[in-house]
Design a protein around this motif. Structure first.
Motif, PDB file in Angstrom:
ATOM      1  N   GLY A   1      11.472  63.853  15.808  1.00  0.00           N
ATOM      2  CA  GLY A   1      12.293  64.447  16.849  1.00  0.00           C
ATOM      3  C   GLY A   1      12.533  63.480  17.991  1.00  0.00           C
ATOM      4  N   GLU A   2      13.640  63.668  18.683  1.00  0.00           N
ATOM      5  CA  GLU A   2      14.067  62.730  19.726  1.00  0.00           C
ATOM      6  C   GLU A   2      13.070  62.655  20.876  1.00  0.00           C
ATOM      7  OE1 GLU A   2      17.950  61.924  22.636  1.00  0.00           O
ATOM      8  OE2 GLU A   2      17.914  63.623  21.240  1.00  0.00           O
ATOM      9  N   ARG A   3      12.519  63.783  21.262  1.00  0.00           N
ATOM     10  CA  ARG A   3      11.605  63.790  22.411  1.00  0.00           C
ATOM     11  C   ARG A   3      10.353  62.965  22.134  1.00  0.00           C
ATOM     12  NH1 ARG A   3       9.292  69.252  25.420  1.00  0.00           N
ATOM     13  NH2 ARG A   3       8.105  68.153  27.057  1.00  0.00           N
ATOM     14  N   THR A   4       9.795  63.091  20.939  1.00  0.00           N
ATOM     15  CA  THR A   4       8.609  62.323  20.582  1.00  0.00           C
ATOM     16  C   THR A   4       8.919  60.842  20.470  1.00  0.00           C
ATOM     17  OG1 THR A   4       7.691  64.205  19.375  1.00  0.00           O
ATOM     18  CG2 THR A   4       6.800  62.038  18.848  1.00  0.00           C
TER      19      THR A   4
ATOM     20  N   LYS B   1      11.118  59.107  21.997  1.00  0.00           N
ATOM     21  CA  LYS B   1      11.398  58.492  23.288  1.00  0.00           C
ATOM     22  C   LYS B   1      10.187  58.495  24.230  1.00  0.00           C
ATOM     23  CE  LYS B   1      16.393  59.241  23.429  1.00  0.00           C
ATOM     24  NZ  LYS B   1      17.520  59.843  24.187  1.00  0.00           N
ATOM     25  N   SER B   2       9.067  59.037  23.776  1.00  0.00           N
ATOM     26  CA  SER B   2       7.878  59.076  24.631  1.00  0.00           C
ATOM     27  C   SER B   2       7.217  57.700  24.701  1.00  0.00           C
ATOM     28  CB  SER B   2       6.874  60.099  24.092  1.00  0.00           C
ATOM     29  OG  SER B   2       6.338  59.669  22.853  1.00  0.00           O
TER      30      SER B   2
ATOM     31  N   TRP C   1       5.114  56.393  21.594  1.00  0.00           N
ATOM     32  CA  TRP C   1       5.722  56.095  20.304  1.00  0.00           C
ATOM     33  C   TRP C   1       5.992  54.595  20.179  1.00  0.00           C
ATOM     34  CZ3 TRP C   1       6.018  59.167  16.208  1.00  0.00           C
ATOM     35  CH2 TRP C   1       6.803  58.757  15.127  1.00  0.00           C
TER      36      TRP C   1
END
Length: 439
Positions: A370-373, A375-376, A379
């Motif tokens: 997923g995008e949120r993970t 971009k953390s 990652w």
């Protein structure tokens, strides 16, 4: 006496140059002509026996061997004491370690066994020493429990301290104390996690000597460590693999006691608690040669020592199930705290095996995470960082049921993932590739 009379007769002091020259001469003779003797902090060993410095003015120590323990006036090992070192009480016989349970406020019964095992490890003259991590919400007495545990084995004038800001500060603390206790932590920087790993196992580290450009101060010893905090302060797998995690219960208002009353009761119990621990050490020295475990964990020496000692305090077989359960929970926490490890474990529940490059795996995991993970901050941004991360979490992944192997073939670095017990004994390269392409 004659020398003192001669000095009084001179009625003069040696000047600074003469005094400096005399000191330099004595230092040179001690360094190059004198005997070299190992010096210990609080705990030492010689001739198959353990010695515990009581820290009193007479420099007495407790001698422990397979036959029992006794206080000796002139131990054969040499001790040094940091400026903040404090005295232990004179140990007494006839007590039991169960009296300690009322002071520790631990959530699970198995945690008490592990807390006592950690104390027994501290009283041994060699590492590795597990890092004791105390967790609990505000008001669960984390600082008090940390302080009591340290007071049982290595009391000090300032027993709890804030986290060191640099490696030099940690080096100084480890040089002057046997046990290091860090209070009220909110997290550990990566360099501190790595340094605590070395401190636990005694790998050693060196720092530049103050006011010099070339000289180094080298520390090559292991030290027991206590960490406490509300948050999950240990998240890196290499440190978690060396740690014991204990959870403290919240203290209800009706159970709270005045500190003066609590400490008075603890001080009354301390001599007998120390005596009970010393008896367990003697039991351990007697039974260690014949002690075995179903399998050897990362902290094998600690596990063997705790198992050898347990019969004097608990029913035989109490330590190993508690330790295995604690390690399993720690692995789960590490996996949950690392988005890459969590993503791999989830992915491998749906396939028996996977083979590919770091770039292939990164693309596959990003598509699922997923995008949120992605971009953390946690990652990995490229394949190289993913490879480094995989090497760090490989042990945790294996403990969680996913085997990982690294291989270099035809100039490419290939990763092999397999769910333990699911991978077929023989699999064609075409079939392996099909899993990668399909998923």
């Amino acid at each position: 006496m004659a020398g003192a009379a001669l000095l009084r007769g001179c009625r003069r002091r040696a000047n600074a140059d003469a005094l400096g020259a005399a000191i330099n001469l004595l230092e040179a003779r001690a360094r190059y002509d004198g005997l070299q003797i190992a010096v210990h902090v609080r705990v030492g060993g010689a001739g198959g026996k353990l010695y515990l410095d009581l820290g009193d003015a007479e420099w007495r120590a407790v001698e422990i061997d397979a036959q029992g323990w006794r206080i000796v006036e002139a131990p054969p090992v040499r001790f040094r004491r940091g400026s903040g070192a404090a005295a232990l009480p004179e140990p007494e016989r006839g007590g039991g370690v169960e009296a300690l349970r009322a002071f520790l406020n631990l959530r699970a019964g198995q945690d008490f066994v592990l807390a006592v095992a950690w104390l027994l490890a501290c009283l041994r003259d060699r590492g590795p020493y597990p890092v004791l991590v105390l967790a609990g919400e505000q008001g669960s007495a984390k600082s008090t429990v940390s302080l009591m545990l340290r007071m049982l084995v290595d009391p000090a004038a300032a027993p709890l301290r804030a986290l060191s800001r640099e490696e030099r500060d940690l080096f100084v603390a480890a040089t002057n104390a046997h046990v290091l206790a860090f209070d009220n932590l909110s997290g550990l920087p990566p360099w501190m996690s790595d340094t605590l790993c070395r401190l636990s196992s005694g790998a050693g580290f060196a720092v530049r000597q103050l006011y010099t450009d070339q000289d180094e101060l080298v520390f090559d010893a292991a030290r027991p460590v206590i960490l406490n905090g509300i948050e999950d302060i240990v998240t890196r797998p290499d440190l978690a693999d060396r740690a014991l995690f204990l959870t403290l219960e919240p203290i209800a208002a009706e159970r709270r006691r005045p500190m003066a009353e609590l400490w008075a009761e603890f001080e009354a119990q301390r001599p007998k608690l120390l005596g009970a621990l010393l008896g367990a050490l003697a039991h351990g020295l007697k039974h260690l040669p014949g002690t075995a475990l179903p399998r050897l964990p990362r902290m094998a020496d600690f596990a063997l020592w705790a198992t050898a000692c347990e019969g004097a305090l608990f029913e035989s077989g109490s330590f190993w199930p508690a330790y295995v359960t604690n390690r399993g929970a720690a692995i789960e926490d590490v996996i949950d705290a690392d988005p890459v490890a969590s993503a791999i474990v989830t992915f491998m529940t749906s396939v028996p095996f996977w083979t590919g490059t770091c770039s292939d795996l990164l693309a596959l995991l990003e598509a699922r995470a997923g995008e949120r993970t992605v971009k953390s901050r946690d990652w990995p941004g490229n394949a190289r960082k993913l490879g480094n991360r995989l090497r760090r979490i490989a042990t945790a992944l294996r403990e969680a049921g996913t085997d990982i192997r690294f291989e270099r073939t035809d100039g490419a670095r290939v990763i092999h993932l397999s769910s333990k017990g699911k991978e077929a004994e023989t699999t064609s390269e075409t079939a392996r590739t099909s899993w990668s392409m399909e998923l």
